[in-house]
Design a protein around this motif. Sequence first.
Motif, PDB file in Angstrom:
ATOM      1  N   GLU A  21       0.912  -1.029  -0.076  1.00 24.93           N
ATOM      2  CA  GLU A  21      -0.116   0.269   0.196  1.00 24.93           C
ATOM      3  C   GLU A  21       1.001   1.408   0.490  1.00 24.93           C
ATOM      4  O   GLU A  21       0.427   2.103  -0.701  1.00 24.93           O
ATOM      5  N   LEU A  22       2.330   0.597   0.895  1.00 22.00           N
ATOM      6  CA  LEU A  22       2.659   2.625   0.813  1.00 22.00           C
ATOM      7  C   LEU A  22       3.130   2.541  -0.100  1.00 22.00           C
ATOM      8  O   LEU A  22       3.672   3.633  -0.750  1.00 22.00           O
ATOM      9  N   ALA A  23       3.327   1.323  -1.136  1.00 19.35           N
ATOM     10  CA  ALA A  23       4.542   1.507  -2.802  1.00 19.35           C
ATOM     11  C   ALA A  23       2.676   2.173  -3.617  1.00 19.35           C
ATOM     12  O   ALA A  23       3.679   2.749  -4.672  1.00 19.35           O
ATOM     13  N   ARG A  24       2.139   1.379  -3.499  1.00 22.30           N
ATOM     14  CA  ARG A  24       1.312   2.803  -4.403  1.00 22.30           C
ATOM     15  C   ARG A  24       0.929   3.831  -3.962  1.00 22.30           C
ATOM     16  O   ARG A  24       0.997   4.514  -4.979  1.00 22.30           O
ATOM     17  N   ASN A  25       0.934   4.310  -2.804  1.00 23.25           N
ATOM     18  CA  ASN A  25       1.145   5.659  -2.614  1.00 23.25           C
ATOM     19  C   ASN A  25       1.992   6.434  -3.091  1.00 23.25           C
ATOM     20  O   ASN A  25       1.680   7.234  -3.363  1.00 23.25           O
ATOM     21  N   TYR A  26       3.240   5.849  -2.627  1.00 22.26           N
ATOM     22  CA  TYR A  26       4.359   6.670  -3.540  1.00 22.26           C
ATOM     23  C   TYR A  26       4.402   6.246  -4.554  1.00 22.26           C
ATOM     24  O   TYR A  26       4.979   7.636  -5.202  1.00 22.26           O
ATOM     25  N   TRP A  27       4.046   5.241  -5.358  1.00 21.14           N
ATOM     26  CA  TRP A  27       3.910   5.905  -6.845  1.00 21.14           C
ATOM     27  C   TRP A  27       2.769   6.997  -7.694  1.00 21.14           C
ATOM     28  O   TRP A  27       2.804   7.531  -8.239  1.00 21.14           O
ATOM     29  N   ASP A  28       1.532   7.247  -6.628  1.00 18.49           N
ATOM     30  CA  ASP A  28       1.015   7.877  -6.823  1.00 18.49           C
ATOM     31  C   ASP A  28       1.719   9.812  -6.544  1.00 18.49           C
ATOM     32  O   ASP A  28       1.822  10.537  -7.423  1.00 18.49           O
ATOM     33  N   GLU A  29       2.284   9.372  -5.757  1.00 13.92           N
ATOM     34  CA  GLU A  29       2.943  10.819  -5.397  1.00 13.92           C
ATOM     35  C   GLU A  29       4.705  10.781  -6.403  1.00 13.92           C
ATOM     36  O   GLU A  29       4.414  12.146  -7.003  1.00 13.92           O
ATOM     37  N   MET A  30       4.310  10.049  -7.262  1.00 15.34           N
ATOM     38  CA  MET A  30       6.081   9.832  -8.100  1.00 15.34           C
ATOM     39  C   MET A  30       5.083  10.528  -9.648  1.00 15.34           C
ATOM     40  O   MET A  30       5.585  10.000 -10.143  1.00 15.34           O
ATOM     41  N   GLY A  31       3.566  10.837  -9.715  1.00  8.22           N
ATOM     42  CA  GLY A  31       2.873  11.183 -10.459  1.00  8.22           C
ATOM     43  C   GLY A  31       2.458   9.852 -11.540  1.00  8.22           C
ATOM     44  O   GLY A  31       2.606   9.945 -12.964  1.00  8.22           O
ATOM     45  N   ARG A  32       3.408   8.744 -10.604  1.00  9.11           N
ATOM     46  CA  ARG A  32       2.636   7.493 -11.916  1.00  9.11           C
ATOM     47  C   ARG A  32       4.444   7.154 -12.696  1.00  9.11           C
ATOM     48  O   ARG A  32       3.979   6.948 -13.633  1.00  9.11           O
ATOM     49  N   GLY A  33       5.077   7.767 -12.391  1.00  5.08           N
ATOM     50  CA  GLY A  33       6.439   8.322 -13.433  1.00  5.08           C
ATOM     51  C   GLY A  33       6.023   9.026 -14.540  1.00  5.08           C
ATOM     52  O   GLY A  33       6.827   9.426 -14.530  1.00  5.08           O
ATOM     53  N   ASN A  34       5.804   9.833 -14.285  1.00  7.47           N
ATOM     54  CA  ASN A  34       5.184  11.015 -15.372  1.00  7.47           C
ATOM     55  C   ASN A  34       5.684  12.661 -14.207  1.00  7.47           C
ATOM     56  O   ASN A  34       4.931  12.672 -13.930  1.00  7.47           O
ATOM     57  N   MET A  93       3.914  14.595 -10.530  1.00  9.61           N
ATOM     58  CA  MET A  93       4.470  14.341  -9.492  1.00  9.61           C
ATOM     59  C   MET A  93       4.225  15.378  -8.769  1.00  9.61           C
ATOM     60  O   MET A  93       3.857  16.838  -8.921  1.00  9.61           O
ATOM     61  N   HIS A  94       4.243  15.377  -7.695  1.00  8.26           N
ATOM     62  CA  HIS A  94       3.071  16.318  -6.641  1.00  8.26           C
ATOM     63  C   HIS A  94       4.734  16.999  -5.717  1.00  8.26           C
ATOM     64  O   HIS A  94       4.276  17.962  -5.521  1.00  8.26           O
ATOM     65  N   GLY A  95       5.342  16.847  -5.463  1.00  4.88           N
ATOM     66  CA  GLY A  95       6.580  17.837  -4.779  1.00  4.88           C
ATOM     67  C   GLY A  95       6.856  18.983  -5.549  1.00  4.88           C
ATOM     68  O   GLY A  95       6.532  20.530  -5.462  1.00  4.88           O
ATOM     69  N   ALA A 141     -10.309  17.932   3.496  1.00  8.49           N
ATOM     70  CA  ALA A 141     -11.187  18.939   3.727  1.00  8.49           C
ATOM     71  C   ALA A 141     -10.486  20.684   3.887  1.00  8.49           C
ATOM     72  O   ALA A 141     -10.718  21.604   3.214  1.00  8.49           O
ATOM     73  N   ARG A 142      -8.858  20.073   4.367  1.00  2.33           N
ATOM     74  CA  ARG A 142      -8.358  21.356   4.178  1.00  2.33           C
ATOM     75  C   ARG A 142      -7.579  21.422   3.057  1.00  2.33           C
ATOM     76  O   ARG A 142      -7.401  23.069   2.613  1.00  2.33           O
ATOM     77  N   ALA A 143      -6.858  21.065   2.414  1.00  2.00           N
ATOM     78  CA  ALA A 143      -7.187  21.301   0.795  1.00  2.00           C
ATOM     79  C   ALA A 143      -7.884  22.019   0.214  1.00  2.00           C
ATOM     80  O   ALA A 143      -7.806  23.048  -0.560  1.00  2.00           O
ATOM     81  N   ALA A 144      -9.062  21.229   0.025  1.00  2.00           N
ATOM     82  CA  ALA A 144      -9.914  22.204  -0.506  1.00  2.00           C
ATOM     83  C   ALA A 144     -10.448  23.651  -0.219  1.00  2.00           C
ATOM     84  O   ALA A 144     -10.222  23.868  -0.739  1.00  2.00           O
ATOM     85  N   LEU A 145     -10.065  24.318   0.870  1.00  2.00           N
ATOM     86  CA  LEU A 145     -10.769  25.087   2.108  1.00  2.00           C
ATOM     87  C   LEU A 145      -8.949  26.294   1.215  1.00  2.00           C
ATOM     88  O   LEU A 145      -9.727  26.765   0.824  1.00  2.00           O
ATOM     89  N   VAL A 146      -7.802  25.472   1.047  1.00  2.00           N
ATOM     90  CA  VAL A 146      -6.993  26.233   1.010  1.00  2.00           C
ATOM     91  C   VAL A 146      -6.970  26.883  -0.808  1.00  2.00           C
ATOM     92  O   VAL A 146      -6.791  27.564  -1.028  1.00  2.00           O
ATOM     93  N   GLU A 147      -7.492  26.016  -1.352  1.00  2.00           N
ATOM     94  CA  GLU A 147      -7.307  25.710  -2.423  1.00  2.00           C
ATOM     95  C   GLU A 147      -8.654  26.556  -3.468  1.00  2.00           C
ATOM     96  O   GLU A 147      -8.901  27.372  -4.444  1.00  2.00           O
ATOM     97  N   ARG A 168      -3.325  26.147  -8.983  1.00  2.00           N
ATOM     98  CA  ARG A 168      -3.746  25.888  -7.739  1.00  2.00           C
ATOM     99  C   ARG A 168      -3.757  24.244  -7.680  1.00  2.00           C
ATOM    100  O   ARG A 168      -4.563  23.863  -6.896  1.00  2.00           O
ATOM    101  N   LYS A 169      -3.292  23.149  -8.700  1.00  2.00           N
ATOM    102  CA  LYS A 169      -3.588  21.771  -9.350  1.00  2.00           C
ATOM    103  C   LYS A 169      -3.175  20.878  -8.144  1.00  2.00           C
ATOM    104  O   LYS A 169      -4.331  20.132  -7.680  1.00  2.00           O
ATOM    105  N   TYR A 170      -2.236  21.144  -7.007  1.00  2.00           N
ATOM    106  CA  TYR A 170      -1.613  20.577  -5.729  1.00  2.00           C
ATOM    107  C   TYR A 170      -2.578  20.749  -4.876  1.00  2.00           C
ATOM    108  O   TYR A 170      -2.440  19.244  -4.534  1.00  2.00           O
ATOM    109  N   PHE A 171      -3.533  21.979  -4.331  1.00  2.00           N
ATOM    110  CA  PHE A 171      -3.895  21.815  -3.429  1.00  2.00           C
ATOM    111  C   PHE A 171      -5.847  20.510  -4.303  1.00  2.00           C
ATOM    112  O   PHE A 171      -6.092  20.229  -2.987  1.00  2.00           O
TER     113      PHE A 171
END
Length: 309
Positions: free
Chosen positions: A144-157, A161-163, A219-225, A238-241
């Motif tokens: 599960e952490l691997a799948r989450n990490y792959w999403d954070e990495m933009g699934r290779g794109n 990438m979120h960072g 919920a926090r991300a939605a309000l920041v966005e 605004r894409k990150y949030f």
Amino acid sequence: MLQLVHPAAAPATDDLLSDDTQRRLARWNRTRLAPGFPADDWRAQLDRDARMQRLEGEFLETLRAEVAGAASAAPTDVDGFVAWFEALEPHGPGQHDALFPWLAEEATLDEFRWFFEQEAAGEAGFDDLVAMTQVKLPVAPKLELARNYWDEMGRGNPNGMHGPMLDALVETLQVDPAIDRTVAESLTLANAMTAMAANRRYAWHSVGALGVIELTAPARAALVEQGLRRLGFSGKERKYFALHSVLDIKHAADWIREALRPAMAEDPSRGRAMAEGALIRLKCGERCFARYRANLWNAPKEEKRAFAF
């Protein structure tokens, strides 16, 4: 009680949470986690790291002691623990703080920039925290952490990438997330997350802390966005949030089903550590939000104008 292995007394709680200590830990974390090369003074570096690791341990044990009572109430059966964990979203420390509706509806651009500067400086890097935490975990949580990490990495794109999305917003807002410009509460949050992920004795604490981020961030991300939209920022900016306001809902459900449940089913004693980690993350966030409100809402007008760069 923390058992020290040296005769010196542990620093007082106020000292461990002070600006000076948190800045020292933040600078050390940036140095120790940065890729580097062998150096002739490596023995001196090890001595320094040993001193800082002891300070880090005393700091984190202080945070553990703060939440121990609440964490002890977490059930030890799988269904009970999951219900307790999910209840942290509506009822956990710092949840649904008044800061975020204010950011969405009222904050000026300069106030928003100050807030974002603090948040960016306190960002420990979710992708790296997940990568460090997954080392030697059992199969189900590790996957599960691997799948989450792959999403954070933009699934290779690289564009997904979120960072880098967050970095781009830092550049757009023209803020300077430097350690010396950051309040201690924000640094404390980042230092706590790094400490749990980087030290294997706190691995299950990190699983709980990362999971509660996924649970509570939408919920926090939605309000920041919403606030960024109100101030005229583009969809790209605004894409990150916007992404985290939606994606983390799925991430939280997956984390609970694929990481927390199997971990508890295999060894119920992990629940206490995961509960402590989740509460440490929320308590640190609660302190951040209170400090942000104090700075942003109570500062005189001339001081608020100084937030602009």
